[in-house]
Design a protein around this motif. Structure first.
Motif, PDB file in Angstrom:
ATOM      1  N   ARG A  12      -6.460  21.172 -12.629  1.00 48.13           N
ATOM      2  CA  ARG A  12      -7.226  21.710 -13.753  1.00 48.13           C
ATOM      3  C   ARG A  12      -6.301  22.474 -14.682  1.00 48.13           C
ATOM      4  N   ALA A  13      -6.666  22.446 -15.923  1.00 48.92           N
ATOM      5  CA  ALA A  13      -5.854  23.166 -16.901  1.00 48.92           C
ATOM      6  C   ALA A  13      -5.948  24.657 -16.637  1.00 48.92           C
ATOM      7  N   SER A  14      -4.782  25.298 -16.646  1.00 48.02           N
ATOM      8  CA  SER A  14      -4.779  26.736 -16.419  1.00 48.02           C
ATOM      9  C   SER A  14      -4.359  27.431 -17.713  1.00 48.02           C
ATOM     10  N   TYR A  15      -5.327  28.105 -18.313  1.00 50.07           N
ATOM     11  CA  TYR A  15      -5.013  28.788 -19.572  1.00 50.07           C
ATOM     12  C   TYR A  15      -4.090  29.974 -19.329  1.00 50.07           C
ATOM     13  N   LYS A  16      -4.219  30.543 -18.109  1.00 47.39           N
ATOM     14  CA  LYS A  16      -3.318  31.651 -17.782  1.00 47.39           C
ATOM     15  C   LYS A  16      -1.871  31.172 -17.799  1.00 47.39           C
ATOM     16  N   ASN A  17      -1.670  30.005 -17.174  1.00 44.88           N
ATOM     17  CA  ASN A  17      -0.308  29.464 -17.151  1.00 44.88           C
ATOM     18  C   ASN A  17       0.177  29.115 -18.556  1.00 44.88           C
ATOM     19  N   CYS A  18      -0.750  28.639 -19.397  1.00 46.51           N
ATOM     20  CA  CYS A  18      -0.379  28.327 -20.788  1.00 46.51           C
ATOM     21  C   CYS A  18       0.135  29.581 -21.488  1.00 46.51           C
ATOM     22  N   ILE A  19      -0.608  30.661 -21.297  1.00 47.44           N
ATOM     23  CA  ILE A  19      -0.200  31.926 -21.929  1.00 47.44           C
ATOM     24  C   ILE A  19       1.150  32.360 -21.366  1.00 47.44           C
ATOM     25  N   LEU A  20       1.326  32.158 -20.056  1.00 50.67           N
ATOM     26  CA  LEU A  20       2.597  32.514 -19.425  1.00 50.67           C
ATOM     27  C   LEU A  20       3.751  31.716 -20.053  1.00 50.67           C
ATOM     28  N   VAL A  21       3.517  30.429 -20.264  1.00 50.11           N
ATOM     29  CA  VAL A  21       4.561  29.571 -20.847  1.00 50.11           C
ATOM     30  C   VAL A  21       4.871  30.009 -22.286  1.00 50.11           C
ATOM     31  N   ILE A  22       3.811  30.312 -23.045  1.00 48.43           N
ATOM     32  CA  ILE A  22       4.031  30.778 -24.427  1.00 48.43           C
ATOM     33  C   ILE A  22       4.817  32.094 -24.409  1.00 48.43           C
ATOM     34  N   MET A  23       4.441  32.968 -23.494  1.00 46.45           N
ATOM     35  CA  MET A  23       5.142  34.256 -23.396  1.00 46.45           C
ATOM     36  C   MET A  23       6.622  34.051 -23.040  1.00 46.45           C
ATOM     37  N   LEU A  24       6.844  33.112 -22.134  1.00 51.02           N
ATOM     38  CA  LEU A  24       8.233  32.818 -21.747  1.00 51.02           C
ATOM     39  C   LEU A  24       9.045  32.363 -22.957  1.00 51.02           C
ATOM     40  N   THR A  25       8.454  31.434 -23.695  1.00 52.55           N
ATOM     41  CA  THR A  25       9.128  30.907 -24.888  1.00 52.55           C
ATOM     42  C   THR A  25       9.413  32.029 -25.883  1.00 52.55           C
ATOM     43  N   MET A  26       8.402  32.845 -26.124  1.00 51.44           N
ATOM     44  CA  MET A  26       8.565  33.933 -27.092  1.00 51.44           C
ATOM     45  C   MET A  26       9.594  34.953 -26.584  1.00 51.44           C
ATOM     46  N   SER A  27       9.608  35.183 -25.271  1.00 47.54           N
ATOM     47  CA  SER A  27      10.559  36.155 -24.716  1.00 47.54           C
ATOM     48  C   SER A  27      11.994  35.692 -24.947  1.00 47.54           C
ATOM     49  N   ILE A  28      12.222  34.401 -24.702  1.00 47.84           N
ATOM     50  CA  ILE A  28      13.590  33.895 -24.927  1.00 47.84           C
ATOM     51  C   ILE A  28      13.947  34.048 -26.403  1.00 47.84           C
ATOM     52  N   TYR A  29      12.970  33.748 -27.262  1.00 50.44           N
ATOM     53  CA  TYR A  29      13.214  33.846 -28.711  1.00 50.44           C
ATOM     54  C   TYR A  29      13.534  35.286 -29.111  1.00 50.44           C
ATOM     55  N   ILE A  30      12.738  36.210 -28.576  1.00 50.04           N
ATOM     56  CA  ILE A  30      12.963  37.625 -28.922  1.00 50.04           C
ATOM     57  C   ILE A  30      14.313  38.095 -28.361  1.00 50.04           C
ATOM     58  N   LEU A  31      14.608  37.707 -27.136  1.00 56.19           N
ATOM     59  CA  LEU A  31      15.891  38.093 -26.534  1.00 56.19           C
ATOM     60  C   LEU A  31      17.056  37.568 -27.378  1.00 56.19           C
TER      61      LEU A  31
END
Lengths: 401, 249
Positions: A12-31
């Motif tokens: 099943r689609a996990s929206y929590k995991n989606c948010i986690l993935v977006i956060m990961l992407t944004m974190s690398i970008y911010i870093l």
């Protein structure tokens, strides 16, 4: 012994995991854009830490339960083939444009070490990025939802430019150029790549973008185009690829009629012709049209005629002007087309041109300065400018005298 | 399908509108640059014989030590009034003999310039002698006129390819080499044809295999250096078109 039944529960689609993935992407970008990256050191961060982070993201997503892409397994080969064809087509179109518009030496290193370093930089970034894209799009939507595609494409586009690039946009001209030359083409590629991962998963978009990136980083020569041409190719090609692939895939998967293919071709041709016409009219090309509204150049050029003016593009063009050439120049916001009757070259004023309308009694009072000349009149098309004359009143006309 | 068409339509209209902006701005750029046309002034400021001892070709002969400026040599070079050409007159060369002279071109204008081409034009004397001449060049630059020669490591060793070529080819190789390094001379900057601490040179050599009939002959020819304006249009710079921050190799 009772045989134990294995029960497979669909992921099943996990929206929590989606948010986690977006956060990961944004974190690398911010870093990447934070002072921390500078403190670590540019080379260490660029060639070691950042690739490791993206590789980590790819592995992390790989081991997570994820939803399969939309296309059926039997269509995978077909999708791979088309992704490959589109990637190669984009490179060829760029090369062709380069042959016509100019080719430059690649600024990237082509020593063995340089190539390895560039691959270390590009491959994890591409792989990690496409895993993120695939996970997001296939988790969020099962249908062809263009709102989702656009949002994901925007996220991926935004994070592909450094914050400094956005902060450095201070004027409208620079902003439009950045948007047209870099942001919009990147968005177009991302939109198409998002559609590809929606159908076939990350490997499909890696094929498409990998070919383009490979050409960009490894080719010793690259097209060196004017930014407007870079924008044109970068924006339109992926969008047309998207339309074409959408139609082709629908044909094979959903058995839709062939009629759409012809429809798309005519649509693409109409679009390109429309752009060419508008660009010609507004003066993007080296030759542009201008409507004559007075009789000062009669009998050669009459009111209502349209002249085709070849732009002056450099000092050499100015130096090549000679007596009897008809030039178009700007004076007080009005474009005037008159004939050169004398060339003046003084130490005080530099090169200037004395002009006169063929039908005028006397020469123009002031000589034309080099910087006021727009071009030389090359061709004339009789009477097709009458409509413009009708639309504009005498007072408004500032087209050509 | 309809949605993809809508997206494409929006993109097409955007491109049309951007075209209008491009046309307006590119014209503005042009006006900006042509205003400065009166100040485009690349000038040969020095053209003299080299009296240094550098003799890569192991040729210790009289041609090496002529002083073109004092007029006591059999050879001569004159800077023409146009400032971008020199007339060279060579006399009494023998097969294998080398003549070399310094040459510096300075940007006395206000806009950057780039060497577009160098033309060789026969003027007078024995044309066969000109055809039998070989040449090679070396160069160095002070790009911005700060008096410092740019580090050779950065802009190449200035040797060009170190080979003898027919005169026109040698000068074409020079132009290509400068363009490969994207050498643009800023106002007050200068280009010298030379190496290391020497001012620079073009070396002319009469082919070793030339017939003796070419000895004691005279030839006069013109070298014209064609410079072009380096526009301020950022799109003209091949290094700006590829995105990135420029720190990637």
């Amino acid at each position: 012994m009772e045989q134990r039944k294995t029960k497979f529960i669909p992921t099943r689609a996990s929206y929590k995991n989606c948010i986690l993935v977006i956060m990961l992407t944004m974190s690398i970008y911010i870093l990447e854009n934070s002072p921390a990256a500078s403190l670590i050191g540019g080379t260490l961060f660029t060639y070691v830490i950042k690739p490791l982070l993206w590789f980590g993201v790819a592995v992390f997503i790989w081991q997570m339960p994820h939803i399969k892409p939309t296309a059926k397994l039997r269509h995978k080969k077909f999708i791979y083939l088309w992704a490959f064809i589109f990637g190669v087509a984009y490179v060829l179109i760029n090369l062709l444009a380069g042959l016509l518009g100019g080719i430059g030496k690649s600024p990237y290193s082509h020593s063995l070490l340089g190539i390895i370093k560039n691959l270390i930089y590009v491959v994890p970034l591409l792989t990690g990025g496409e895993f993120v894209r695939s996970y997001l799009v296939n988790s969020i939507t099962k249908k062809e939802n263009y709102f989702v595609f656009i949002m994901i494409a925007l996220l991926m586009t935004f994070t592909s430019f450094s914050i400094n690039k956005y902060l450095g946009l201070s004027n409208i001209e620079g902003t439009v150029q950045f948007a047209a030359e870099y942001f919009a083409p990147e968005f177009s590629h991302n939109l198409f790549a998002t559609y590809l991962v929606y159908l076939g998963g990350p490997s499909v978009s890696i094929i498409y973008l990998g070919i383009i990136q490979g050409f960009h980083w490894l080719s010793p020569i690259l097209p060196n185009l004017k930014w407007i041409n870079t924008a044109l190719i970068g924006i339109l090609c992926p969008i047309f690829f998207l339309m074409t692939f959408n139609s082709v895939y629908s044909g094979i998967a959903l058995k839709k009629k062939q009629k759409e293919d012809d429809d798309i071709l005519s649509w693409i041709v109409t679009s390109i012709v429309s752009i060419a016409m508008i660009w010609f009219a507004v003066g993007v090309f080296p030759i542009y049209p201008s409507v004559i509204v007075t009789g000062s150049m009669e009998p050669e050029i009459k009111p209502g005629d349209v002249i085709l003016v070849e732009k002056i593009t450099g000092i050499e063009d100015i130096n090549n002007l000679k007596v009897n050439d008809v030039i178009q120049f700007q004076r007080d916001g009005i474009f005037i087309s008159h004939r050169i009757i004398d060339i003046l070259n003084t130490e005080e004023n530099g090169l200037q041109f004395k002009t006169k309308g063929d039908n005028n009694q006397s020469p123009d009072t002031e000589p034309v300065k080099s910087q006021d000349i727009r071009g030389t009149i090359k061709y004339k098309v009789s009477k097709i400018g009458w409509l413009t004359m009708l639309i504009k009143s005498d007072k408004e006309i500032s087209i050509d005298l | 399908m309809k949605k993809t068409k809508l997206i494409a339509l929006i993109m097409v209209i955007s491109i049309m509108m951007v075209g209008a902006g491009y046309a307006a701005w590119s014209e503005q750029i042009f006006v900006d640059t042509t205003i400065k046309t009166g100040n485009f002034n690349m000038e040969i400021t020095k053209a003299t014989v080299r009296t240094g001892e550098r003799q890569d070709d192991n040729l210790s002969h009289e041609w090496h030590h002529f002083d073109w400026t004092k007029g006591n040599s059999k050879n001569d070079v004159t800077i023409n009034q146009d400032g971008n050409s020199v007339e060279v007159e060579l006399r009494n060369l023998y097969p294998g003999g080398v003549v070399q002279f310094d040459m510096t071109t300075t940007n006395n204008g206000t806009i950057p310039a780039k060497l577009k081409s160098v033309n060789v034009q026969y003027l007078d004397g024995n044309k066969s002698l000109l055809n039998s001449l070989k040449a090679k060049t070396t160069w160095k630059v002070d790009i911005n006129g700060d008096g410092k020669i740019e580090p050779m490591g950065k802009f190449g060793n200035g040797h060009v390819d170190g080979k003898w070529h027919p005169v026109q080819s040698a000068l074409s190789v020079l132009v290509d080499d400068l363009n490969n390094y994207n050498i643009v001379i800023e106002p007050k900057g200068s280009l010298s044809l030379g190496l290391d601490d020497e001012d620079g040179c073009i070396q002319f050599k009469l082919d070793e295999n030339a017939k003796n009939a070419l000895q004691d002959q005279t030839v006069k020819f013109k070298l014209t250096f064609n410079w072009e304006q380096w526009t301020t249009d950022p799109n003209s710079n091949p290094y700006t078109n590829y995105g990135g921050d420029g720190d990637i190799q």
